[in-house]
Design an enzyme around this catalytic site. Structure first.
Site, mmCIF file in Angstrom:
data_model
loop_
_atom_site.group_PDB
_atom_site.id
_atom_site.type_symbol
_atom_site.label_atom_id
_atom_site.label_comp_id
_atom_site.label_asym_id
_atom_site.label_seq_id
_atom_site.Cartn_x
_atom_site.Cartn_y
_atom_site.Cartn_z
ATOM 1 C CD GLU A 272 -2.878 -0.880 -0.121
ATOM 2 O OE1 GLU A 272 -3.404 0.226 -0.355
ATOM 3 O OE2 GLU A 272 -2.998 -1.860 -0.890
ATOM 4 C CD1 TRP A 275 -2.809 3.088 -4.408
ATOM 5 C CD2 TRP A 275 -2.237 1.617 -5.993
ATOM 6 N NE1 TRP A 275 -3.729 3.196 -5.422
ATOM 7 C CE2 TRP A 275 -3.405 2.303 -6.412
ATOM 8 C CE3 TRP A 275 -1.698 0.647 -6.818
ATOM 9 C CZ2 TRP A 275 -4.034 2.051 -7.620
ATOM 10 C CZ3 TRP A 275 -2.328 0.385 -8.035
ATOM 11 C CH2 TRP A 275 -3.478 1.080 -8.428
ATOM 12 C CD1 TRP A 303 -17.647 12.823 -19.277
ATOM 13 C CD2 TRP A 303 -18.624 11.400 -17.872
ATOM 14 N NE1 TRP A 303 -16.656 12.048 -18.715
ATOM 15 C CE2 TRP A 303 -17.235 11.164 -17.849
ATOM 16 C CE3 TRP A 303 -19.444 10.612 -17.068
ATOM 17 C CZ2 TRP A 303 -16.644 10.188 -17.052
ATOM 18 C CZ3 TRP A 303 -18.867 9.636 -16.271
ATOM 19 C CH2 TRP A 303 -17.485 9.428 -16.270
ATOM 20 C CG ASN A 339 -8.737 1.831 -0.138
ATOM 21 O OD1 ASN A 339 -8.584 2.883 -0.745
ATOM 22 N ND2 ASN A 339 -8.442 0.653 -0.675
ATOM 23 C CD1 TRP A 357 -13.021 10.809 -14.825
ATOM 24 C CD2 TRP A 357 -11.852 11.800 -13.204
ATOM 25 N NE1 TRP A 357 -11.946 11.449 -15.419
ATOM 26 C CE2 TRP A 357 -11.204 12.053 -14.443
ATOM 27 C CE3 TRP A 357 -11.293 12.313 -12.039
ATOM 28 C CZ2 TRP A 357 -10.040 12.799 -14.559
ATOM 29 C CZ3 TRP A 357 -10.119 13.073 -12.137
ATOM 30 C CH2 TRP A 357 -9.511 13.303 -13.387
ATOM 31 C CD1 TRP A 380 -11.307 10.593 -6.452
ATOM 32 C CD2 TRP A 380 -13.127 9.954 -7.582
ATOM 33 N NE1 TRP A 380 -12.371 10.653 -5.595
ATOM 34 C CE2 TRP A 380 -13.501 10.286 -6.253
ATOM 35 C CE3 TRP A 380 -14.107 9.530 -8.470
ATOM 36 C CZ2 TRP A 380 -14.818 10.185 -5.811
ATOM 37 C CZ3 TRP A 380 -15.422 9.438 -8.040
ATOM 38 C CH2 TRP A 380 -15.770 9.769 -6.718
#
Length: 447
Positions: A272, A275, A303, A339, A357, A380
């Site tokens: 993590e 990441w 969209w 998370n 987003w 995102w």
């Protein structure tokens, strides 16, 4: 006459493992810590409301601890390119030290200041402190940035191990005098009308002292079950270190070495951290991460026209989808969200409500205490399918199935959204999934 050293604090609000502070202390001259609230430099993103709340309290503790060591602390507001040189002139500082930043606008500000201050005869040095592996040191065999996490992290692990943390100065030389400092209260970082921060105060204690205590607690009590229970929002198995890392109350080097030295299996936890590194690596190479699709084919995504009522229902946790509503209410109350639930709520906004987003990223930026300019847009875009190592667009998190798998007893939902079962969902999950997949055909054609 002695010439003070200025340490410019940014997202590194700590005394331990602070190479810039260490360099200033080793110079054996008076040390003046400076924090500049810069909302004026081109491209600098203003802080969200939850971030401002955290910053106020973390700066309060930082100033107290610096003064206890003997150093000074000055607060100023304005464009750093104007404020920092003025402080150098006012103090007669002979050296300025800071830890590096990796966003595009921040790098431009820092490079300009380094050049101008050196031209004026000031010693200027910057240091690695907020990432384990600096972005330009990790490249593919072709010399390009990594776009997939697994080979990126493998390449990182083949580099020399992260350095050991730098020791905290025992004391700092006291300045004879200090230039005028802003009163922190005049920055109005805390909400007052209304005061919506009660849940944040209940859940969090900002500052380096509490950050170190949480790291010890996590490794002692929670690390053993991290890999097994980290996806269960009611299990309490997450580290809760993300805001500490975001504000630099802990450095990643401190966290890394403490975890490695523990007697627990921490491979998943270290991944993590990897990441997080990957997010900063991506932002460094793609500075417009918060506003532009990393995969340009997604520019063709059709969209639909925004329906403000749908967006407000999502923001308030009033969608009628229990896990989504629980997550959004946890966020509003505490400035944080588990998370796993972040992924579910983001997927619901993008792929069930068909809302861009970027709208969700902006809301999280304003409401999360741990939102930073790399991880927030990076994650995102990952959920949207438009970013690095992105989940395929057709992978749509079904919030009902996610709840059955990760909150089977409904403990999380009952804590945060006990009334959600009485509401009708604002959209049909199956129908909106099909609509999202139909819209994705435009991306496939463009790609």
């Amino acid at each position: 006459m002695s010439s003070p050293s200025i340490v410019w604090f940014r997202d590194d609000l700590r005394l331990a493992d602070h190479p810039a502070l260490r360099a200033a202390a080793d110079r054996d001259e008076p040390v003046i810590g400076v924090y500049i609230l810069d909302e004026q430099s081109p491209g600098i993103r203003p802080l969200g409301g939850a971030a401002k709340w955290w910053l106020h309290h973390s700066l309060t503790e930082l100033g107290e601890r610096l003064r206890e060591k003997g150093g000074g602390f000055v607060l100023r507001r304005g464009a750093a390119a104007d404020v920092l040189p003025a402080l150098v002139r006012d103090t007669g500082a002979g050296a300025v030290f800071w830890n590096r930043r990796y966003g595009g606008a921040e790098r431009d500000v820092d490079a300009g200041l380094k050049e101008s201050l050196r031209r004026d005869g000031v010693e200027v040095s910057s240091f690695q402190a907020s990432v384990l592996f600096e972005p330009w040191t990790v490249r593919t065999g072709a010399g390009t940035p990594y776009g997939v996490f697994t080979p990126f992290w493998k390449a990182c692990r083949q580099l020399p191990a992260p350095r050991n943390p730098v020791s905290e100065p025992r004391e700092l030389a006291r300045p004879r005098s200090l230039p005028a400092s802003d009163d922190l209260d005049t920055w109005r970082l805390l909400p007052t009308d209304p005061d919506w921060a009660g849940g944040l105060r209940e859940r969090w204690t900002p500052g380096e002292v509490a950050a170190k205590a949480r790291l010890r607690e996590f490794l002692r009590e929670d690390a053993a079950g991290y890999d097994r229970a980290r996806d269960e929002p009611s299990a309490g198995a997450t580290s809760l270190l993300s805001p500490r890392l975001r504000w630099g109350e802990l450095s990643p080097f401190e966290v890394w070495h403490a975890a490695v030295a523990s007697e627990e299996r921490v491979g998943g936890f270290l991944s993590e951290l990897g990441w997080r590194e990957f997010a900063w690596h991506t932002l460094f190479h793609f500075p417009d991460l918060a506003t532009k699709n990393l995969r340009s084919a997604f520019d063709a995504f059709p969209w639909p026209r925004l329906k403000p009522a749908m967006l407000r229902a999502w923001q308030k946790g009033e969608t009628g989808v229990p896990l989504v509503d629980a997550g959004m209410r946890e966020l509003w109350s505490s400035g944080y969200m588990h998370n796993r639930v972040r992924m579910v709520t983001a997927s619901f906004l993008i792929k069930n409500l068909l809302i861009d987003w970027r709208r969700g990223e902006e809301w999280f930026w304003d409401t999360l205490v741990d939102a930073d300019e790399a991880s927030n847009p990076f994650n995102w875009q990952w959920v949207a399918g438009s970013g690095a190592d992105a989940a395929p667009y057709f992978r749509i998190f079904n919030p009902e199935l996610q709840a059955q798998k990760f909150d089977p007893q409904g403990l999380y939902v009952s804590e945060w959204a006990p009334d959600s079962a009485d509401r009708e969902p604002i959209v049909d999950l199956a129908e909106t999934r099909r609509a999202a997949l139909d819209a994705y055909e435009a991306v496939k054609r463009a790609g």
